[in-house]
Design an enzyme around this catalytic site. Structure first.
Site, short mmCIF file in Angstrom:
data_model
loop_
_atom_site.label_atom_id
_atom_site.label_comp_id
_atom_site.label_asym_id
_atom_site.label_seq_id
_atom_site.Cartn_x
_atom_site.Cartn_y
_atom_site.Cartn_z
N GLY A 146 11.66 8.03 -60.28
CA GLY A 146 11.00 7.04 -59.43
C GLY A 146 9.68 6.62 -60.05
O GLY A 146 8.88 7.46 -60.46
N ALA A 147 9.47 5.30 -60.14
CA ALA A 147 8.28 4.78 -60.81
C ALA A 147 7.43 3.95 -59.87
O ALA A 147 6.82 2.96 -60.27
CB ALA A 147 8.68 3.96 -62.04
N GLY A 205 4.24 4.24 -56.76
CA GLY A 205 2.89 4.77 -56.84
C GLY A 205 2.84 6.29 -57.01
O GLY A 205 2.01 6.80 -57.76
N GLY A 220 5.18 8.44 -58.30
CA GLY A 220 5.66 8.85 -59.63
C GLY A 220 4.68 8.48 -60.72
O GLY A 220 4.36 9.30 -61.60
N PHE A 225 -7.60 -1.36 -39.22
CA PHE A 225 -6.15 -1.22 -39.09
C PHE A 225 -5.86 -0.47 -37.79
O PHE A 225 -6.77 0.09 -37.18
CB PHE A 225 -5.61 -0.43 -40.30
CG PHE A 225 -4.67 -1.21 -41.19
CD1 PHE A 225 -5.01 -2.47 -41.66
CD2 PHE A 225 -3.45 -0.67 -41.59
CE1 PHE A 225 -4.15 -3.18 -42.49
CE2 PHE A 225 -2.59 -1.37 -42.42
CZ PHE A 225 -2.93 -2.63 -42.88
N ASP A 272 17.69 7.78 -52.34
CA ASP A 272 18.40 8.50 -53.41
C ASP A 272 17.87 9.93 -53.61
O ASP A 272 18.65 10.88 -53.72
CB ASP A 272 18.28 7.73 -54.74
CG ASP A 272 18.82 6.30 -54.63
OD1 ASP A 272 19.67 6.06 -53.75
OD2 ASP A 272 18.38 5.44 -55.41
N GLN A 282 9.79 4.90 -38.57
CA GLN A 282 8.84 3.91 -38.05
C GLN A 282 9.39 2.49 -38.09
O GLN A 282 9.90 2.06 -39.13
CB GLN A 282 7.56 3.95 -38.88
CG GLN A 282 6.54 2.92 -38.48
CD GLN A 282 5.18 3.20 -39.09
OE1 GLN A 282 4.89 2.78 -40.20
NE2 GLN A 282 4.35 3.95 -38.37
N HIS A 337 8.02 -1.10 -37.98
CA HIS A 337 6.76 -1.86 -38.07
C HIS A 337 6.82 -2.97 -37.03
O HIS A 337 7.82 -3.70 -36.96
CB HIS A 337 6.60 -2.42 -39.48
CG HIS A 337 5.23 -2.96 -39.78
ND1 HIS A 337 4.72 -4.07 -39.16
CD2 HIS A 337 4.27 -2.52 -40.63
CE1 HIS A 337 3.49 -4.29 -39.62
NE2 HIS A 337 3.19 -3.36 -40.51
N LEU A 385 8.11 -7.92 -44.10
CA LEU A 385 6.86 -7.44 -43.52
C LEU A 385 5.81 -8.54 -43.35
O LEU A 385 5.56 -9.31 -44.28
CB LEU A 385 6.30 -6.35 -44.45
CG LEU A 385 5.00 -5.69 -44.01
CD1 LEU A 385 5.23 -4.87 -42.75
CD2 LEU A 385 4.47 -4.80 -45.13
N GLU A 436 0.08 -5.56 -40.99
CA GLU A 436 -0.81 -5.19 -39.89
C GLU A 436 -2.22 -5.75 -40.13
O GLU A 436 -3.01 -5.93 -39.19
CB GLU A 436 -0.86 -3.66 -39.84
CG GLU A 436 -1.58 -3.06 -38.69
CD GLU A 436 -1.27 -1.57 -38.58
OE1 GLU A 436 -0.09 -1.18 -38.63
OE2 GLU A 436 -2.22 -0.78 -38.47
N ARG A 444 1.31 2.03 -34.40
CA ARG A 444 2.51 1.19 -34.58
C ARG A 444 3.63 1.47 -33.59
O ARG A 444 4.31 0.55 -33.15
CB ARG A 444 3.06 1.40 -35.99
CG ARG A 444 2.24 0.68 -36.99
CD ARG A 444 2.85 0.73 -38.35
NE ARG A 444 1.96 0.03 -39.24
CZ ARG A 444 1.99 0.12 -40.55
NH1 ARG A 444 2.87 0.89 -41.15
NH2 ARG A 444 1.14 -0.57 -41.28
N HIS A 446 10.80 0.32 -41.17
CA HIS A 446 9.75 0.23 -42.20
C HIS A 446 9.56 1.49 -42.99
O HIS A 446 9.41 1.45 -44.22
CB HIS A 446 8.45 -0.17 -41.49
CG HIS A 446 7.29 -0.39 -42.39
ND1 HIS A 446 7.30 -1.32 -43.40
CD2 HIS A 446 6.05 0.20 -42.43
CE1 HIS A 446 6.13 -1.31 -44.03
NE2 HIS A 446 5.36 -0.39 -43.47
N GLU A 452 7.11 8.68 -50.22
CA GLU A 452 7.88 8.53 -48.98
C GLU A 452 9.10 9.44 -48.93
O GLU A 452 9.55 9.82 -47.85
CB GLU A 452 8.29 7.06 -48.77
CG GLU A 452 8.84 6.83 -47.36
CD GLU A 452 9.09 5.38 -47.01
OE1 GLU A 452 8.53 4.49 -47.69
OE2 GLU A 452 9.86 5.13 -46.07
N ARG A 500 3.40 7.40 -38.44
CA ARG A 500 2.39 7.21 -39.49
C ARG A 500 1.43 6.08 -39.12
O ARG A 500 1.85 5.07 -38.57
CB ARG A 500 3.07 6.88 -40.83
CG ARG A 500 2.09 6.55 -41.93
CD ARG A 500 2.76 6.33 -43.25
NE ARG A 500 3.56 5.15 -43.31
CZ ARG A 500 3.08 3.90 -43.45
NH1 ARG A 500 1.78 3.67 -43.48
NH2 ARG A 500 3.92 2.88 -43.52
N LEU A 556 0.16 4.26 -48.59
CA LEU A 556 -0.36 4.19 -49.97
C LEU A 556 -1.20 5.43 -50.25
O LEU A 556 -1.18 5.99 -51.35
CB LEU A 556 -1.19 2.92 -50.15
CG LEU A 556 -0.40 1.63 -50.42
CD1 LEU A 556 -1.34 0.42 -50.49
CD2 LEU A 556 0.42 1.72 -51.71
C1 SIN Z 1 1.15 -3.22 -43.67
O1 SIN Z 1 0.40 -3.80 -44.44
O2 SIN Z 1 1.20 -3.49 -42.48
C2 SIN Z 1 2.02 -2.13 -44.20
C3 SIN Z 1 1.22 -1.10 -44.87
C4 SIN Z 1 1.63 0.25 -44.39
O3 SIN Z 1 2.76 0.42 -43.91
O4 SIN Z 1 0.79 1.16 -44.47
#
Ligand code: SIN
Length: 587
Positions: free
Chosen positions: A14-15, A17, A19, A119, A221, A240, A242, A252, A255, A286, A353, A387, A398, A404
């Site tokens: 996995g490449a 964030g 990995g 947020f 996977d 979740q 979204h 998406l 938020e 959320r 999401h 994830e 979450r 991130l």
């Molecule tokens: C979003 O920008 O709403 C999604 C970002 C996240 O799920 O943390």
């Protein structure tokens, strides 16, 4: 056929964030690091993360990691492990600065500091007022981060196997992981990658649902590979939705639209979140906002000719703000619904999401699972981050901006821990021949052609079953039917055929492997959800509407063998501060 074999010190599958941030930590250490990705690395799903990454930098208002921790524990509906949450919220600050120093082009405040926006579910002074904690690069933060990390990996000379698909993990006789069998998608050839440590960083599984913000590649996977290697999946009932996906399509709408001052209205033009979350309103967490939208629609206050969505307004913010702060969602809205949000509201509805559950791992990325016949222990040689892993910092729900953060903090820590692990394990393990044969059998599983069931047909059926039977609100009856139907899909996997192998690209084979992964992961979600008889976070059961801390303050563990479930306690003791005891969760 002679099987190609290659030896590396570390294998990262996995490449995205997680990995890539792990790989960067290994860069200076003179190690052979292989990064396997089924897509070009900068197409990994991190690229789609929009709104930002949380860290209590305090660039706009005073902020503290302890307040961030409180919000995350509350957001998790008290199911998150408080030691891991404390760790993540403290580490957030140096992690964001490391990204800045590595070149991530964050948006800036007038004083030159990193731009931060409010947020959902964020507060200062332990719930008293809204915080401004999410560090952003406009609404393309994941894009900025992923490209920077990829460039750092090129500089570090990480070895990329681009467009290789991981078939299965390889194990020694004791269950320790010794690498993986992968397939070169362009040639269809298998290859054994031996490694002293293997990190699963394969992202989420949103493709189990029909309407999702997740890319086509998010097929669980790594989670399914872990299941097949005897590792259970933790807390998979917590998925979740979204609140703001493009209605009927699922892409998406960040938020950040609400963080920047946007709000939701129903067909009467009412700002309905005021009824559901009088204090936080549109910036409630959320799960709360998603349930409110579904309720509005169910009770007849939805918008449009079919009354099947609500509207997200950002037009009052002015075209200049929309262009500067939300350019990505402006483009998405124009392309997919022909609407320019600078002038008109966007039709939105909850979209699948993020999975809060995953491969059980500790805060150093080590996979921790019950041994074959004994207590929980670290699986030698196996790490998981991002994830696909469950640390657990998100518990039952979450917070936006913590995803991130999770991939960066735990990707980084996995990389650092792997360095120590390699010191203690200087030699490669010996792969058990039975494990390699099993992986090869899977590799050949979908080599059958003829008139059986097409992959796309079964995948569409699975996604519909999951959407109808494991959505925002779930009851015993609905989920039991979903489980029966998912089991029937699993039984029919044997009838899957690729039409004409001589004319089929290997991507069709990849889709067949992905389908099998989706089935395993989908079953883990429905089975775990059916058995949890309470409502907590994203798991909302009208037949058990209350949270039940006496019986259900525990993590679920789903095992592939016999669809078995087990449970383990939540770790409520933080590292250095007092625990946050469960309370009623109001926003
Ligand atoms: C979003 O920008 O709403 C999604 C970002 C996240 O799920 O943390």
């Amino acid at each position: 056929m002679t099987l190609i074999r290659k030896n590396f010190d570390v294998l990262i599958i996995g490449a995205g964030g997680a990995g890539l941030n792990a790989a960067v930590q290994l860069a200076g250490a003179d190690l052979r690091v292989a990064v396997v990705s089924k897509v070009f690395p900068t197409r990994s799903h991190t690229v789609a993360a929009q709104g930002g990454v949380n860290a209590a930098l305090g660039n706009v208002d005073e902020d503290k990691w302890h307040w961030h921790m409180f919000d995350t524990v509350k957001g998790s509906d008290y199911l998150g492990d408080q030691d891991a949450i404390e760790f993540m919220c403290r580490e957030a600050i140096p992690t964001v600065y490391e990204l800045e120093h590595n070149g991530v082009p964050f948006s800036r405040l007038d004083n030159g500091r990193i731009y931060q926006r409010p947020f959902g579910g964020q507060s200062r002074h332990f719930g008293k007022e809204q915080a401004t904690r999410t560090c952003a690069a406009a609404d393309r933060t994941g894009h900025a981060i992923l490209h920077t990390l990829y460039q750092q990996n090129l500089k570090a000379r990480s070895h990329f196997f681009t467009e290789y698909f991981a078939i299965d993990l390889l194990q020694d006789q004791e269950g320790g992981v010794t690498g993986a069998l992968v397939m070169d998608i362009s040639s269809g050839e298998p290859m054994v990658l031996n490694a002293r440590a293997t990190l699963l960083a394969t992202g989420g599984c949103g493709q189990v649902f029909r309407t999702t913000s997740n890319a086509h590649i998010n097929t669980g996977d790594g989670m399914a590979m872990a299941l097949r290697a005897g590792v259970p999946l933790q807390d998979m009932e917590f998925f979740q939705f979204h609140p703001t996906g493009v209605a009927g399509r699922g892409m998406l709408i960040t938020e950040a639209s609400r963080g920047e001052g946007g709000y939701l209205i129903n067909k009467e033009g009412e700002r309905f979140m005021e009824r559901y979350a009088p204090s936080a309103k549109d910036l409630a967490s959320r799960d709360v906002v998603a349930r409110a939208i579904v309720t509005e629609v169910r009770e007849g206050r939805g918008c449009g000719p079919n009354g099947d969505h609500v509207l997200l307004k950002v037009d009052h913010l002015g075209e200049e703000t929309v262009a500067r702060r939300l350019p990505g969602i402006r483009e998405t809205s124009k392309i997919f619904v022909g609407i320019d949000p600078a002038f008109e509201p966007i039709p939105v509805y909850p979209t699948a999401h993020y999975v809060m559950g995953g491969i059980p791992s500790d805060r150093f990325g080590r996979v921790v699972a019950p041994a074959r016949h004994g207590p929980e222990e670290v699986v030698p040689g196996l790490y998981a981050a991002g994830e696909c892993a469950c640390v657990s910092v998100h518990g039952a729900n979450r917070l936006g901006g913590n995803s991130l953060l999770d991939i960066l903090v735990f990707g980084r820590l996995s990389g650092l821990d792997i360095l120590d692990y390699l010191e203690e394990h200087p030699r490669h393990g010996q792969t058990d021949s039975a494990s390699e044969e099993k992986a090869m059998a899977r590799f050949q599983r979908f080599d059958r052609e003829g008139d059986g069931i097409p992959v796309a047909e079964l995948r569409a059926e699975l996604q519909k079953v999951m959407e109808d039977h494991a959505g925002v609100f779930r009851t015993e009856e609905i989920m039991q039917e979903g489980l029966d139907r998912m089991r029937s899909i699993r039984d029919r996997l044997d009838e899957v055929r690729l039409k004409d192998r001589s004319r089929t690209f290997n991507t069709a084979r990849v889709e067949a492997f992905e389908l099998e992964n989706l089935v395993d992961v989908g079953l883990s979600i429905v089975t775990s959800a059916l058995h949890r008889q309470e409502s907590r976070g994203a798991h909302s059961r009208p037949d058990f509407p209350e949270r039940d801390d006496r019986n259900w303050m525990r993590h679920s563990l789903y095992f592939l063998e016999d669809d078995r479930l087990d449970y383990k306690p939540v770790r409520t003791r933080p590292l250095s501060v007092d625990s946050f005891p469960p309370k009623e969760r109001v926003y």
